[in-house]
Write an enzyme that holds these catalytic residues in place. Structure first.
Site, mmCIF file in Angstrom:
data_model
loop_
_atom_site.group_PDB
_atom_site.id
_atom_site.type_symbol
_atom_site.label_atom_id
_atom_site.label_comp_id
_atom_site.label_asym_id
_atom_site.label_seq_id
_atom_site.Cartn_x
_atom_site.Cartn_y
_atom_site.Cartn_z
ATOM 1 N N SER A 15 48.056 5.816 58.579
ATOM 2 C CA SER A 15 47.199 6.844 59.174
ATOM 3 C C SER A 15 45.718 6.549 58.933
ATOM 4 C CB SER A 15 47.564 8.204 58.540
ATOM 5 O OG SER A 15 46.727 9.233 59.004
ATOM 6 N N LEU A 17 42.011 5.876 58.099
ATOM 7 C CA LEU A 17 41.197 4.709 57.722
ATOM 8 C C LEU A 17 42.070 3.499 57.410
ATOM 9 C CD1 LEU A 17 38.549 6.376 55.378
ATOM 10 C CD2 LEU A 17 38.595 6.191 57.862
ATOM 11 N N ASP A 36 52.636 2.711 52.586
ATOM 12 C CA ASP A 36 52.465 4.154 52.761
ATOM 13 C C ASP A 36 53.764 4.834 52.341
ATOM 14 O OD1 ASP A 36 51.586 6.808 53.727
ATOM 15 O OD2 ASP A 36 50.112 5.675 54.877
ATOM 16 N N VAL A 58 51.717 4.665 46.007
ATOM 17 C CA VAL A 58 50.729 3.872 45.264
ATOM 18 C C VAL A 58 50.701 4.206 43.780
ATOM 19 C CG1 VAL A 58 49.210 3.358 47.220
ATOM 20 C CG2 VAL A 58 48.847 5.469 45.894
ATOM 21 N N CYS A 84 43.258 2.534 50.627
ATOM 22 C CA CYS A 84 42.857 3.682 51.453
ATOM 23 C C CYS A 84 43.718 4.924 51.228
ATOM 24 C CB CYS A 84 42.932 3.316 52.940
ATOM 25 S SG CYS A 84 41.815 1.986 53.421
ATOM 26 N N SER A 146 34.534 8.554 48.132
ATOM 27 C CA SER A 146 34.099 9.592 49.080
ATOM 28 C C SER A 146 32.714 10.014 48.612
ATOM 29 C CB SER A 146 35.035 10.797 49.000
ATOM 30 O OG SER A 146 34.434 11.939 49.583
ATOM 31 N N TYR A 159 39.482 16.518 43.753
ATOM 32 C CA TYR A 159 39.175 15.396 44.652
ATOM 33 C C TYR A 159 37.921 14.661 44.178
ATOM 34 C CZ TYR A 159 38.425 13.009 49.148
ATOM 35 O OH TYR A 159 38.244 12.073 50.132
ATOM 36 N N THR A 194 39.602 11.502 61.148
ATOM 37 C CA THR A 194 40.987 11.069 60.878
ATOM 38 C C THR A 194 41.861 12.324 60.788
ATOM 39 O OG1 THR A 194 40.883 11.289 58.473
ATOM 40 C CG2 THR A 194 40.088 9.207 59.416
HETATM 41 N N1 LIG Z 1 38.528 11.212 56.565
HETATM 42 C C1 LIG Z 1 37.434 11.427 55.860
HETATM 43 O O1 LIG Z 1 36.497 12.112 56.301
HETATM 44 C C2 LIG Z 1 37.285 10.811 54.481
HETATM 45 C C3 LIG Z 1 36.051 10.955 53.845
HETATM 46 C C4 LIG Z 1 35.890 10.391 52.595
HETATM 47 C C5 LIG Z 1 36.922 9.713 52.003
HETATM 48 N N2 LIG Z 1 38.108 9.603 52.642
HETATM 49 C C6 LIG Z 1 39.173 8.874 51.946
HETATM 50 O O2 LIG Z 1 39.677 7.865 52.799
HETATM 51 C C7 LIG Z 1 41.038 7.612 52.486
HETATM 52 C C8 LIG Z 1 41.847 7.686 53.762
HETATM 53 O O3 LIG Z 1 41.731 8.997 54.292
HETATM 54 P P1 LIG Z 1 42.132 9.351 55.782
HETATM 55 O O4 LIG Z 1 41.105 10.273 56.285
HETATM 56 O O5 LIG Z 1 42.459 8.125 56.516
HETATM 57 O O6 LIG Z 1 43.428 10.235 55.480
HETATM 58 P P2 LIG Z 1 44.863 10.245 56.156
HETATM 59 O O7 LIG Z 1 45.528 11.462 55.614
HETATM 60 O O8 LIG Z 1 44.759 10.053 57.627
HETATM 61 O O9 LIG Z 1 45.547 8.933 55.543
HETATM 62 C C9 LIG Z 1 45.868 8.828 54.183
HETATM 63 C C10 LIG Z 1 47.168 8.065 54.076
HETATM 64 O O10 LIG Z 1 47.466 7.898 52.686
HETATM 65 C C11 LIG Z 1 48.861 8.062 52.545
HETATM 66 N N3 LIG Z 1 49.211 8.442 51.180
HETATM 67 C C12 LIG Z 1 48.986 9.619 50.556
HETATM 68 N N4 LIG Z 1 49.504 9.599 49.339
HETATM 69 C C13 LIG Z 1 50.080 8.379 49.168
HETATM 70 C C14 LIG Z 1 50.793 7.763 48.113
HETATM 71 N N5 LIG Z 1 51.025 8.406 46.954
HETATM 72 N N6 LIG Z 1 51.240 6.494 48.273
HETATM 73 C C15 LIG Z 1 51.034 5.835 49.451
HETATM 74 N N7 LIG Z 1 50.366 6.370 50.490
HETATM 75 C C16 LIG Z 1 49.901 7.639 50.341
HETATM 76 C C17 LIG Z 1 49.193 9.176 53.516
HETATM 77 O O11 LIG Z 1 50.596 9.222 53.791
HETATM 78 C C18 LIG Z 1 48.350 8.805 54.711
HETATM 79 O O12 LIG Z 1 49.053 7.959 55.613
HETATM 80 C C19 LIG Z 1 41.443 8.643 51.440
HETATM 81 O O13 LIG Z 1 41.367 8.058 50.163
HETATM 82 C C20 LIG Z 1 40.374 9.711 51.585
HETATM 83 O O14 LIG Z 1 40.184 10.418 50.396
HETATM 84 C C21 LIG Z 1 38.330 10.135 53.869
#
Ligand SMILES: NC(=O)c1ccc[n+]([C@@H]2O[C@H](COP(=O)([O-])OP(=O)(O)OC[C@H]3O[C@@H](n4cnc5c(N)ncnc54)[C@H](O)[C@@H]3O)[C@@H](O)[C@H]2O)c1
Length: 253
Positions: A15, A17, A36, A58, A84, A146, A159, A194
């Site tokens: 999913s 990023l 994932d 993870v 990610c 983040s 977080y 996302t």
């Molecule tokens: N989207 C944003 O605005 C944003 C901003 C800052 C930071 N981030 C960070 O970027 C990263 C990706 O976020 P995103 O927006 O793509 O979120 P998302 O929810 O679309 O994707 C996150 C993915 O991580 C997987 N995941 C969660 N727990 C897991 C685990 N224990 N083991 C394996 N996989 C696991 C989920 O199943 C999901 O597919 C995260 O670390 C998030 O904190 C996102």
């Protein structure tokens, strides 16, 4: 670092990023292994060409090691890791439900911080076995923090603590892994479009976009993936946290 012909590991690859990064690395010629959780892989889109999705939590020592063993048995030379995977539940320290649930705080730290470190340490061990390039470089690990690591908003206590831990690890890990020829970088995204953000109402999303200094919009996952590739190309970037946020500085709520 040349990506063509190498292998990469991307967590959270089903999913957002992680999915965009896995696809971009595959387009750049790397063989990509995406980790994932099982339900996320089942619910997500089919893996693009060149991306192999594997089920692993993870935060699990056994599951991550199992995935790395599988990658090694494939004969892959792992040179790049993009961490990610992450979760972002929101809870105030004090609310009508009482004080912040300790188990929830632990879970967020377990996935975001310990999960990142678990993959970093096991992947570094695998990278150590890869031949160095002419400059002595064996690999690159890119973590995802983040901007909440710096300006956590109300409700982001777990977080922001977990992401600040990732920021804090960056220079230490870069120093620690220098002898193995492994660079460590962290990206601190602002607001990216996302599924993590798609759950917000249109009004909230518009307000979020308006809060960005310039460009006044949410970032796209492909822009994050592009930054991972830029960092891979730039061998002198090491031990640093790069904000990708359109100059956004989060307000308290
Ligand atoms: N989207 C944003 O605005 C944003 C901003 C800052 C930071 N981030 C960070 O970027 C990263 C990706 O976020 P995103 O927006 O793509 O979120 P998302 O929810 O679309 O994707 C996150 C993915 O991580 C997987 N995941 C969660 N727990 C897991 C685990 N224990 N083991 C394996 N996989 C696991 C989920 O199943 C999901 O597919 C995260 O670390 C998030 O904190 C996102």
């Amino acid at each position: 670092m040349r990506l063509s012909g190498t292998s990469a590991l991307v967590t959270g690859a089903a999913s957002g990023l992680g999915a965009a990064t896995a696809a971009a690395l595959a387009r750049a010629g790397a063989t990509v292994y995406g980790l994932d959780l099982g339900p996320a892989i089942a619910a997500g889109p089919a893996a693009p060409v060149g991306v192999h999705l594997l089920t692993a939590n993870v935060a699990s020592e056994l599951e991550v090691q199992g995935a790395l063993d599988l990658i090694r048995n494939d004969g892959a030379k792992l040179r790049l890791v993009a961490n990610c995977a992450g979760i972002a539940p929101s809870r105030r320290i004090l609310s009508r439900q009482g004080p912040h649930d300790l188990a929830l705080f632990e879970k967020v730290v377990q996935v975001n911080l310990i999960g990142t470190f678990n993959v970093l340490r096991s992947a570094a061990s695998a990278m150590q076995a890869v031949d160095p390039d002419t400059s002595g470089q064996r690999g690159l690990i890119v973590n995802t923090a983040s901007i909440a690591a710096f300006e956590g908003q109300i409700g982001q206590i777990a977080y922001s603590a977990s992401k600040a831990g990732i920021v804090g690890m960056t220079i230490t890990a870069a120093r620690d892994l220098a002898q193995a020829g492994i660079r460590v970088m962290t990206i601190a995204p602002g607001l990216v479009d996302t599924p993590m953000v798609a759950g917000f109402s249109a009004d909230v999303q518009a307000a979020l976009a308006a809060s960005v200094t310039f460009p006044q919009r949410l970032a796209q996952p492909a822009e994050f993936a592009k930054l991972v590739l830029m960092i891979a190309e730039h061998d002198y970037l090491n031990g640093e946290v790069v904000r990708m946020d359109g100059a956004l500085r989060m307000a308290s709520r």
